[in-house]
Design an enzyme around this catalytic site. Structure first.
Site, PDB file in Angstrom:
ATOM      1  N   SER A  67       0.801  -1.218   0.000  1.00  0.00           N
ATOM      2  CA  SER A  67       0.000   0.000   0.000  1.00  0.00           C
ATOM      3  C   SER A  67       0.842   1.280   0.000  1.00  0.00           C
ATOM      4  CB  SER A  67      -0.932  -0.067   1.200  1.00  0.00           C
ATOM      5  OG  SER A  67      -1.749   1.055   1.267  1.00  0.00           O
ATOM      6  N   ASP A 284      -3.482   6.382  -2.942  1.00  0.00           N
ATOM      7  CA  ASP A 284      -2.283   5.804  -2.322  1.00  0.00           C
ATOM      8  C   ASP A 284      -1.689   4.751  -3.267  1.00  0.00           C
ATOM      9  OD1 ASP A 284      -3.967   3.641  -1.923  1.00  0.00           O
ATOM     10  OD2 ASP A 284      -3.184   3.179   0.063  1.00  0.00           O
ATOM     11  N   ASP A 286      -1.616   1.563  -3.665  1.00  0.00           N
ATOM     12  CA  ASP A 286      -2.377   0.462  -4.259  1.00  0.00           C
ATOM     13  C   ASP A 286      -3.822   0.882  -4.537  1.00  0.00           C
ATOM     14  OD1 ASP A 286      -3.040   0.595  -1.578  1.00  0.00           O
ATOM     15  OD2 ASP A 286      -3.293  -1.562  -1.341  1.00  0.00           O
ATOM     16  N   ASP A 288      -6.358   2.074  -2.765  1.00  0.00           N
ATOM     17  CA  ASP A 288      -7.544   1.838  -1.950  1.00  0.00           C
ATOM     18  C   ASP A 288      -7.835   3.020  -1.024  1.00  0.00           C
ATOM     19  OD1 ASP A 288      -5.519   1.399  -0.141  1.00  0.00           O
ATOM     20  OD2 ASP A 288      -6.201  -0.598   0.482  1.00  0.00           O
ATOM     21  N   GLU A 388     -12.270   5.757   6.896  1.00  0.00           N
ATOM     22  CA  GLU A 388     -11.216   6.192   7.795  1.00  0.00           C
ATOM     23  C   GLU A 388     -10.827   7.591   7.323  1.00  0.00           C
ATOM     24  OE1 GLU A 388      -8.930   2.258   9.198  1.00  0.00           O
ATOM     25  OE2 GLU A 388      -8.332   2.923   7.223  1.00  0.00           O
ATOM     26  N   ARG A 519      -2.217   4.402  19.919  1.00  0.00           N
ATOM     27  CA  ARG A 519      -2.479   2.989  19.620  1.00  0.00           C
ATOM     28  C   ARG A 519      -1.273   2.411  18.885  1.00  0.00           C
ATOM     29  NH1 ARG A 519      -3.499   3.060  14.246  1.00  0.00           N
ATOM     30  NH2 ARG A 519      -3.914   0.844  14.129  1.00  0.00           N
ATOM     31  N   PRO A 520      -1.052   1.101  19.046  1.00  0.00           N
ATOM     32  CA  PRO A 520       0.051   0.507  18.281  1.00  0.00           C
ATOM     33  C   PRO A 520      -0.370   0.373  16.829  1.00  0.00           C
ATOM     34  CG  PRO A 520      -1.073  -1.168  19.607  1.00  0.00           C
ATOM     35  CD  PRO A 520      -1.758   0.129  19.896  1.00  0.00           C
ATOM     36  N   GLY A 522      -0.692  -1.235  13.190  1.00  0.00           N
ATOM     37  CA  GLY A 522      -0.756  -2.627  12.712  1.00  0.00           C
ATOM     38  C   GLY A 522       0.111  -2.832  11.483  1.00  0.00           C
ATOM     39  N   THR A 523       0.656  -1.754  10.942  1.00  0.00           N
ATOM     40  CA  THR A 523       1.425  -1.891   9.696  1.00  0.00           C
ATOM     41  C   THR A 523       2.874  -1.417   9.817  1.00  0.00           C
ATOM     42  OG1 THR A 523       0.740   0.288   8.947  1.00  0.00           O
ATOM     43  CG2 THR A 523      -0.642  -1.546   8.267  1.00  0.00           C
TER      44      THR A 523
END
Ligand code: NG1
Ligand code: ZN
Length: 560
Positions: A67, A284, A286, A288, A388, A519-520, A522-523
């Site tokens: 991405s 972006d 890719d 999405d 988002e 927050r942690p 995820g990517t």
């Protein structure tokens, strides 16, 4: 598992040993890492895709992309039969097999899982996987590795669909499983015909000045720019110029793309004050994600960002309008279907956006970050719109509502053809075909935004003025172990380590309209910090103080 199958798996897996010391986890968007360490992961995800296809007896997708990450990264994720993300209950298995130390451990994990899930793994069932990749240089060889993983499961067949946007692959998987036409040209045809249907239904008075029509798009030097070049020649009534289409030597996601524009609030490479005031959009890597922006005339100022929250608001206003036209056109006492319209956001949604949507009378729900959560929630409505802030989102329509709408349209076309109510029904049907219901799709989203702006007769400035964003700031902090940060309540509260939330609360209390959470990611291997306040200086300062708290509790100095 028979002996032949076991030795096939062992042999294939031995060709792709995992990189020592690397532990990966199937995050918000599958596995992502530096491309050089991903071979074994992609191979094993190939096996996982084949097992998923056997289990569901449906077509599964496997996409090789990272991405918006830098060009040297890559990643892999699965599209489930619905076209959505891999079912969450398979994620732990994905983690286990990705991190299995050797082929023997891998095969015993598979054996155990196959038994537990009752997967028909006896060589008599077939499995089918569609493969796609973005334009990253590492993509081609990783896709070959995925094929070897798939081929190590007897009965599994891989179809290489070539270079695609992520949403195209998800769309194809969904279409195949619904028994619909599912090639890339079918995708383009569906987008183009539903777009032109919406354009044909624009009320006469709404036409805007043709010279304002031009749209400038930043393609992030990725696959989206390439595909948009194909579509743009076939669009009636919309002129698009694509910048950063990857052919001019620019690097993927470097100083370009929706993530860069949204997080840094600056114009992407190639855009300058000569584009001031013009409608601009950015995809972006890719395709999405989609955001719009306005370049300022003064090159030292920040752009005006028209983000995912505003795209969501535009869609919500339009759909709400069409539903009320339909309502008015309904004869009293008739079968009047009350469609449930809901919007879904995450904690990253600007507070002003949420207030605006609530003022419209809409039901607004929050989920943790990650489209799988938003998508699942949006599917609870007849029309569920999720976005988002970063521009990933789409609209979901329930089958029940679409069935009713089709019937209503047929009925209206026999009793009051060409009425406002019938046009509203046709518009909603067109939206359901234009928007990619499998996953957020920058290309289909862009066409819908363009059609709605035209319908409303709105410029980007008018759209941007729907509400004014509260100033916000995002930062990332490198920490020893991001999994040590545990959150709750749609990621708005830190429950561990103890004391962090109290410290954040104490900072927030110092600011007017202050809001902040961590927050942690995820990517990426970081903790993300978000802060909002009544002025930009205050938002920046709150973000910095919260980042300092993260560093104090979780940073490298805390472990010494
Ligand atoms: P992480 O790295 O977990 O924050 C990012 C985005 C998500 C989602 C995923 C998948 C932000 C703050 N986070 O996730 O919303 O889009 O990437 O691409 O934008
Ligand atoms: Zn993306």
């Amino acid at each position: 598992m028979n002996e032949e199958q076991r030795s096939l798996l062992l042999k294939s897996a031995s060709l792709f040993p995992p990189s020592p010391g690397v532990k990966l986890s199937y995050g918000t968007a599958g596995f992502r890492a530096d491309a050089s360490i991903l071979q074994s992961t992609v191979h094993r995800v190939g096996i996982l895709a084949a097992l998923r296809s056997l289990k569901t007896q449906s077509v599964i997708g496997l996409m090789v992309t990272a991405s918006h990450n830098k060009v040297t990264d890559n990643g892999v994720k699965i599209a489930d039969p619905s076209g959505g993300m891999l079912s969450q209950d398979w994620e732990p298995f994905a983690d286990h097999i990705a991190n299995a130390r050797d082929p023997e451990t891998l095969v015993s994990l598979i054996e155990e899982f196959v038994k537990k899930e009752n997967i028909p793994f006896d060589g008599t069932h077939s499995a089918e996987i569609l493969l796609g990749r973005d334009t990253r240089p590492s993509g081609e060889s990783l896709l070959e590795v995925a094929k070897q993983g798939i081929n190590s499961v007897s009965g599994a067949v891989a179809h290489d669909m070539g270079i695609l946007t992520t949403p195209q692959l998800h769309w194809m998987v969904r279409a195949r499983n619904k028994g619909l036409k599912a090639t890339e040209s079918d995708y383009f045809d569906q987008l183009l015909s539903s777009f032109s249907c919406l354009m044909d239904l624009i009320p006469d008075g709404s036409k805007i000045n043709e010279s304002e029509d031009k749209l400038m798009v930043d393609g992030a030097n990725g696959v989206g720019g390439e595909k948009l070049e194909i579509i743009k020649t076939k669009l009636n009534g919309l002129v698009i110029e694509v910048y950063n289409d990857g052919k001019g030597g620019g690097v993927l996601n470097e100083g370009v793309g929706a993530d860069f524009v949204q997080k840094d609030r600056v114009a992407p490479h190639g855009f300058s004050s000569i584009h001031a005031g013009i409608r601009c959009a950015s995809l972006d890597g890719d395709a999405d994600r989609l955001v719009y922006f306005i370049v300022p005339s003064n090159s030292s100022s920040k752009i005006d960002l028209v983000d995912g929250d505003k795209i969501l608001s535009l869609f919500a206003v339009f759909i709400k309008d069409q539903l009320s036209i339909l309502d008015e056109g309904d004869m009293k006492g008739k079968d009047n279907y009350k469609a449930r319209l809901g919007v879904v956001q995450t904690a990253y949604a600007n507070g002003a956006a949420t207030d605006y949507l609530k003022q419209l009378g809409l039901e607004v729900v929050f989920t943790p970050t990650g489209v799988k959560y938003l998508h699942e929630q949006a599917a609870q409505y007849d029309i569920g719109i999720y976005f988002e802030a970063n521009g990933h989102g789409t609209i979901l329509f329930s089958d029940q509502f679409l069935c009713w709408l089709e019937a209503r349209n047929n009925e209206l076309s026999s009793i009051s053809k060409g009425s406002e109510a019938q046009k509203a029904a046709l518009r909603l049907l067109a939206v359901s075909k234009l928007i990619n219901q499998a996953v957020g799709d920058a290309l289909s989203g862009l066409l819908l935004v363009e059609a709605i702006l035209r319908h409303m007769g709105w410029s980007i400035h008018k759209w941007n003025a729907l509400y004014q964003d509260l100033p916000s700031k995002q930062l990332k902090v490198k920490v020893v172990d991001r999994t040590a940060c545990v959150t709750a309540n749609a990621e708005t509260v830190v429950v561990s380590p103890p004391g962090v939330q109290e410290a954040i609360n104490a900072e927030i209390a110092k600011y007017h309209q202050g809001r902040s959470f961590i927050r942690p990611s995820g990517t990426e291997d970081v903790i993300r910090v978000y802060a909002e306040a009544s002025t930009q200086e205050a938002a920046d300062s709150l973000a910095n103080s919260v980042a300092a708290i993260v560093d104090r509790f979780l940073g490298f100095s805390s472990s010494q």
